[in-house]
Structures are given as C-alpha cells and as structure tokens.
Design an enzyme around this catalytic site. Structure first.
Site, PDB file in Angstrom:
ATOM      1  N   ASP A 108       1.121  -1.220   0.001  1.00 10.00           N
ATOM      2  CA  ASP A 108      -0.260   0.104   0.008  1.00 10.00           C
ATOM      3  C   ASP A 108       0.837   1.292  -0.120  1.00 10.00           C
ATOM      4  OD1 ASP A 108      -2.261   1.819  -0.020  1.00 10.00           O
ATOM      5  OD2 ASP A 108      -3.074   0.644   1.607  1.00 10.00           O
TER       6      ASP A 108
HETATM    7  C1  BGC Z   1      -4.874   3.147   0.210  1.00  7.23           C
HETATM    8  C2  BGC Z   1      -5.409   2.019  -1.117  1.00  7.23           C
HETATM    9  C3  BGC Z   1      -5.168   2.564  -2.250  1.00  7.23           C
HETATM   10  C4  BGC Z   1      -3.832   3.216  -2.403  1.00  7.23           C
HETATM   11  C5  BGC Z   1      -3.480   4.081  -3.943  1.00  7.23           C
HETATM   12  C6  BGC Z   1      -3.703   4.039  -0.389  1.00  7.23           C
HETATM   13  O1  BGC Z   1      -3.868   5.070   0.421  1.00  7.23           O
HETATM   14  O2  BGC Z   1      -4.927   2.421   1.220  1.00  7.23           O
HETATM   15  O3  BGC Z   1      -6.519   1.708  -0.700  1.00  7.23           O
HETATM   16  O4  BGC Z   1      -5.296   1.734  -3.263  1.00  7.23           O
HETATM   17  O5  BGC Z   1      -3.611   4.533  -1.527  1.00  7.23           O
HETATM   18  O6  BGC Z   1      -4.238   4.818  -4.037  1.00  7.23           O
END
Ligand code: BGC
Length: 713
Positions: A255
């Site tokens: 993530d």
């Molecule tokens: C979120 C994810 C997301 C990623 C990319 C993160 O802050 O937890 O769910 O896919 O950002 O945007």
C-alpha cells in the site's frame, strides 16, 4: 518474452526500480524529467526510466504517451503496469461498495464492475486496486464504505462478483487490504489489530481467498500491524498463508508508502531494514517509497539478502506483465477514442441508476411511502438536499456537474409541483448551529410533502475518515424534530458511507430511506423510489446501532453464558451481558430492509432431521406476498452450531435468495445445507465440521425466524 534472459540482462539498480511503483505525477508526460516530488524521493533518471509501475493518470492520452516514452527510454524495454483505484465506477459513478453489498445481488455487482472495467480498460488501466474486502463490524471506521460490511459470506460473494466483472472486460484486480484492516482498534484508521488466528482464519481471511479464487492476480497488504507484525513485513500472511496454503503465485504490491512505514511502525531501523523485511515477507512491489531503490544493492553487498530473493520478486513482476500481455501490447486495452465514446454514455448511466435504486434500504415506513406525486408544494430540506457529494469517497473521476442531486431528481420527477429547498443546518459532523431552523420550519409549514435529506457528506467516510460519534449533529437532530412536527408527510432520505446511530430520527420520522452515497444517478433513483416508480429492495450489510458505544456490533456475535435474552425482567439483569444505559441489540439488524409490500414466511421445514457428509439436508419455507403490489424479498438462510469444541456464533449467514412475487403470490424457497457449510476453525482438527446438533433459520432478517433442529451424524 524470455523472462530468465531478461533477468540476466538487468542490473541490480534496474531490478530495484522494477520493484517500485510511483504515482504518475512523479514522472512528467515524457517519463524522464525530474519534478519536485521526484526530487523529494531522491531517485535518479535511470530509476524513473526503469520503474515497474505507475498509478493514477489523468487522461488516456497521458497514459499512452508515458508508456511510449518509457518503452523508448528503458534499456530493457519493459512496459510499466498501469494501475488505479477504480472503486465504484471509473467515470460513471455508481453507489459506494457498502451500498452495492446492500443489493445482495451479485449479478448487479458484476454488471457494475464490468461497466467500470470497460471505461477503465479503454482508458488504459491494466489493474484496479479493488475489490476491497476488509470485513468490518465497526462503523466508526471510515473505510467501511469501501467494503461489503460485516458478514463473511456476503463478503465472499461480493468479492467474487466484483472480480468476475472486472476480468470480463479486461481489467485485472488487486484485492486489498490483506489482512484484517477493518478490525483496527476503536475504529481508527491504520490502527493496530490484535486478534486470534482462529478469528482471523475463520472470519477475516475468506473474502481475500474468494477474490483470488475468482481470478484476482494482485494483492495489497494492509497498513495495519496484525498481532504485532505490520502486514507489509508479515511472513505468516504473505509466505505461509498466501503463497504456501493458498498457492498464490500472483503479485503483491504494497500500500501507499507502507514499505517505508515499516520504520514508523518501529520494526525497521532504516530504509535498508524496511526493504529487507518487505522482500523477505514476500512483497513484490513498493508503492511510493524508495527503500528498494536506495537499499537493495547494499543489502546484497552486505549479504543481508540474496540476489535469488530479489530475482524471485522481479520474476513475479515480469511474469505478471507477460500475463497482462504488456510485452506484446504495452498500451494494454487503452484506446482513447473508444474511451471517449464510453465514458458516462447513456447505457452506463442507466446501469448506475439501476444500481442506485436497488441498493437503497427502506429502514422504516409507517404507511407514508410511496408518496403521492400529485402534491403541488414540495420542500426538499436538509444539508444534503442539493449536494453532489452523493458521489461518495473514491469517485476520483466522477464530476459534480454530471451528478443528479436529490433536489434535481425530485424537480425532474414532479414537473407540475413547486419544489423549494433549504439546508436548515450546516453539513458539519459536529454543529449546534441552529440559525437555519426557522426557515426550515416555515418551509415545512408551507409544504404538502417534505423530503428531509440527512446523514453525512461523501467525504466524511473513506480513508482516514474515522468517526467517534455516529449520531447526527445537534443541528440535524433539531431540524428533524421540528420539520417532522411541522409536516406530517416528511420522508427522510439518509445519505451515509456507514451505519449511523439514528434512534431519534427513527422516532420522529414516518419513513426513512437509506441511500448510502448512491453515485451520480442518486437524485433520479431517490425520486423513483420515493414516488413508487420502483420499490426499495436493499437490505443492510451492516448492523445499525442505537448508540456509538455499541460498536463494534454485528449480528453473528458469539454466544455468551449470560445472554441478555435469558433475562426477561429488567430487575433480574445486573449480571448478564448488557449495557445499563443502552440496548444490546441493533436499531436495525443486518439483513433488514422493507419494501412497498409485505411478505410472510411460513411452513419452515427441513427435508430430514439428520444429515451426513455425503447427504445434504434441504431447508425450505413458503414466502407469500401479502401486500398489494409486486415486490422483491431477500430470503436468508442462517445456521447455528449448537455445540462445538469452540464457542459458536448465535447464527451465521450461509445463503440468500432474492425472490420477486406478485400480490397474493407464494413460492417455496429452498436452500441446501451441506457439510462443507458447517465447517469452522475447530479446537484441534483445523477447519472442519463437528458432528452434533445444529439449527437452521430461514428469515427475512438476522434477528427473526423459527429455529429448525437437525444433526450432523
Ligand atoms: C489506500 C489504498 C489505495 C492506495 C493507492 C492508499 O492510501 O490505502 O486503498 O489503493 O492508496 O491509491
């Protein structure tokens, strides 16, 4: 493509970049220029030329240009994977995933996911960071809006439907956030999770597995620490369970900045340590931090990780690029012209509208709905009456100007009426500003009908948006009390990204229609539902509590030795599992949802009193439409394991069926109960069923229904 040869040709620096993903803004349109954020990341031109993946692009033309520039600059000519958060629509926005789960309709969910995938794939997106399948029983957590709610079975069904839909239109899926991100302590985002492995395996892991079984080839570890180890560096999750037990050979992408955050968690001393932990645990790609780029060479030189470990990760990334067909067609399914023809086309809007209609849950109706459409004076009151925020969180490409608000929907539906609006109070989560109440009262006095639009704004849920108070603001409560007192025909439309604690609204209003954040067609859907053109048919995927203090709350609670239900006299209650100052049970239970007709379930029975591993039993009941219009019921099958080696939930959803009946019509609804459905994480036999007494319950929600006894022998 000869991946082994490619691996031999790559330098270690190129491998580190291959294992890295940046947001598109880090690169400019040519993919080679240094920008501010890139300088902050401290990476070289060479790193950028050879980066493995980018995400979040603005236009299909930019997507095409960046890939072309990249292919020209990368000495090994390895295409980038293009990813994006396509969560509840790409350009055409349909209801938030929690709302989609309320449809209990996997075919609808699949259709919507396919529609999103059509737009996203034509844009040039290869992989979506979806489905989000984090089970959650705590409405304080803002990200409940992204998932399917509290139930494992529903979570699995919804996960599979989404993946099937994406894949059907050429969009790969990255299931997230592995694992148990939805169980953060006190409902706070990113917070620690401490839970038994039994609970983890039995309830929280199945939806991730279901998404993988449906064909998701990417997975994202969660931000949280699970039992003391952050998921991004968690070998139990990523090596033992994911790869060994489930046989997953797709790609793990961290993530956002989660590899770097291993330092914040305090389990990595520096970037090199963070990189080592992530690589060892099985993380193939690092998103938005640069621990791999900065440290892999040193880690190998110091003998702290081996080249073979790195090659394993790089090989996975290259293999996935091959699987996606990117070596042959770096543009993916991207086709700007096709995309322009598809985005928010009438067919897609129609699907979004159908979804908004089918996800609404009629929480209460004392004979007020459907409203008559001959009223001449209609007031739409409330802080969200004309709010395009009904698009909801994670609608990155959705546009306010293309969104129908509740006010606009009502105005279109009632061309002959005068429709007036007033906010009545601010939308703030916490406010006692009552300066707008007088105007609202005057409007309620004037109107024949009031649509009172309450709840929370689209950006009050979603990532980082936990709440400690699920009750409406003082101002919204005062508004509800006054408006319902001044206009007898007041219907509440609730817009929310999570269950809210609304007992006072329940008391004051004759009708409450929960529409979640319904997407760009929300206004049209609200009008069609309120005026009876279509009947509500959604059901709650998450329990609505009376008060925040009941959270976490779910229907499938474990049995205690002193359940409150055993104590019928309030005076006899002090030593049972209860609250002194609030009910134990829900305001509206999981599975609840009314419609414009009535249903009864009678003659519940089982085909046999015993079953074996080879012989299933059939549970059936007669569903009858006793009202005066056609309607759809959600018939739910629950089981309860009466005695087990471990304590068992009071009931667990095993199956459900949506059944549409004309007035007076009846139908026998049957469910098969097989041995596999009775398995759980036992004390000493692993995931297995245990012989003995069970109950089956066929019901229209999670708290009612007759118990039918049977034995597994
Ligand atoms: C979120 C994810 C997301 C990623 C990319 C993160 O802050 O937890 O769910 O896919 O950002 O945007």
């Amino acid at each position: 493509m000869d991946i082994k040869q490619l691996l031999k040709d790559m330098t270690l620096a190129q491998k580190a970049a291959q294992l890295t993903q940046f947001a598109a803004y880090v690169l400019d349109n040519t993919g080679i220029e240094q920008t501010g954020p890139m300088q902050a990341l401290n990476v070289t031109h060479e790193d950028l030329h050879t980066v493995g993946s980018i995400f979040n692009l603005n236009t299909p033309e930019a997507r095409k240009a960046m890939q072309e520039a990249h292919m020209a600059e990368d000495p090994n000519h390895i295409p980038m994977i293009i990813m994006q958060d396509v969560i509840h629509g790409f350009r055409t926005i349909y209801p938030i995933p929690l709302g989609m789960a309320a449809s209990f309709d996997p075919a609808l969910v699949e259709e919507c996911a396919a529609m999103a995938a059509r737009e996203a794939a034509a844009f040039g997106i290869d992989v979506t960071f979806s489905p989000m399948v984090d089970l959650s029983r705590d409405a304080r957590w803002g990200r409940v809006m992204e998932g399917a709610g509290e139930d494992k079975h529903l979570g699995c069904v919804m996960a599979q439907a989404q993946v099937k839909g994406y894949l059907s239109e050429g969009l790969q899926a990255c299931v997230k956030h592995y694992a148990a991100y939805g169980a953060g302590e006190a409902g706070r985002d990113y917070n620690t999770v401490d839970m038994s492995e039994t609970q983890l395996r039995e309830r929280y892991l199945p939806p991730y597995k279901a998404a993988i079984d449906a064909g998701a080839r990417f997975i994202m570890p969660s931000f949280n620490a699970l039992n003391g180890v952050p998921s991004t560096g968690n070998k139990l999750l990523m090596q033992q369970i994911l790869r060994k037990e489930w046989g997953f050979d797709g790609m793990v992408v961290s993530d956002y900045s989660a590899v770097g955050e291993l330092m914040n968690h305090g389990i990595a001393e520096d970037e090199a340590d963070a990189a080592r932990l992530a690589i060892e645990a099985g993380c193939d790609m690092e998103m938005m931090t640069t621990c791999f780029i900065h440290s892999l060479e040193k880690l190998v030189a110091d003998g702290r990780i081996t080249m073979a470990q790195i090659d394993e990760r790089v090989e996975t990334v290259l293999r996935m690029k091959q699987e996606l067909g990117l070596f042959d067609a770096p543009e993916g399914h991207g086709d700007p012209e096709r995309y322009r023809a598809l985005e928010v086309c009438p067919e897609h809007r129609a699907i979004a509208r159908k979804a908004a209609e089918r996800t609404a849950v009629l929480l209460k109706n004392d004979g007020l709905l459907p409203l008559t459409d001959t009223a001449k004076k209609v007031a739409v009151i409330g802080p969200f009456a004309d709010d395009p925020g009904l698009l909801g969180f994670w609608s990155i490409n959705g546009r306010a100007e293309e969104t129908t608000t509740i006010l606009q929907g009502i105005r279109e539906r009632l061309p002959g009426a005068e429709v007036r609006i007033c906010a009545g109070c601010p939308a703030d989560l916490v406010t006692d500003d009552e300066s707008g109440l007088q105007e609202a009262v005057e409007l309620a006095d004037w109107a024949d009908q009031v649509i009172l639009v309450l709840g929370e704004s689209g950006d009050s849920s979603g990532e980082g948006n936990s709440r400690a108070i699920l009750e409406l603001s003082q101002a919204q409560l005062a508004l509800t009390k006054l408006v319902t007192a001044h206009c007898n025909s007041t219907a509440v439309v609730l817009l929310c990204g999570r269950p809210l604690a609304i007992p006072a609204v329940d008391k004051a209003a004759k009708a409450i229609l929960c529409m979640w954040q319904p997407g760009m067609e929300g206004g049209h859907a609200a009008a069609a539902l309120l005026y009876g053109d279509v009947a509500p048919c959604g059901h709650l995927p998450m329990t609505f509590p009376y008060v925040t203090g009941q959270c976490p709350i779910s229907y499938d609670t474990y049995i205690t030795a002193r359940p409150v239900s055993d104590y019928t006299h309030p005076e006899a209650r002090p030593y049972c599992s209860r609250y002194q100052d609030a009910p134990v049970g829900p305001l509206y239970p999981f599975g609840h949802g009314l419609t414009y007709t009535d249903f009864t379930l009678t003659e519940a029975k089982l085909s046999a009193e015993t079953m074996t591993a080879d012989n299933a039993v059939t549970a059936s009941a007669v569903l009858r439409n006793t009202g005066s219009r056609t309607g759809t019921a959600l018939v739910q099958l629950y089981t309860h394991d009466v005695h087990g080696s471990m304590i068992r939930p009071v009931r667990e959803l095993k199956d459900f069926a949506r059944v549409t009946l004309a007035p007076g019509e009846e139908k026998t609804v049957s469910f098969t109960i097989c041995e596999e459905m009775l398995r759980f994480e036992t004390l000493d036999q692993g995931f297995a069923s245990e012989k003995g007494a069970f109950e089956a319950i066929i019901a229209l929600d999670s708290v009612s229904g007759e118990k039918l006894s049977f034995r597994l022998v």
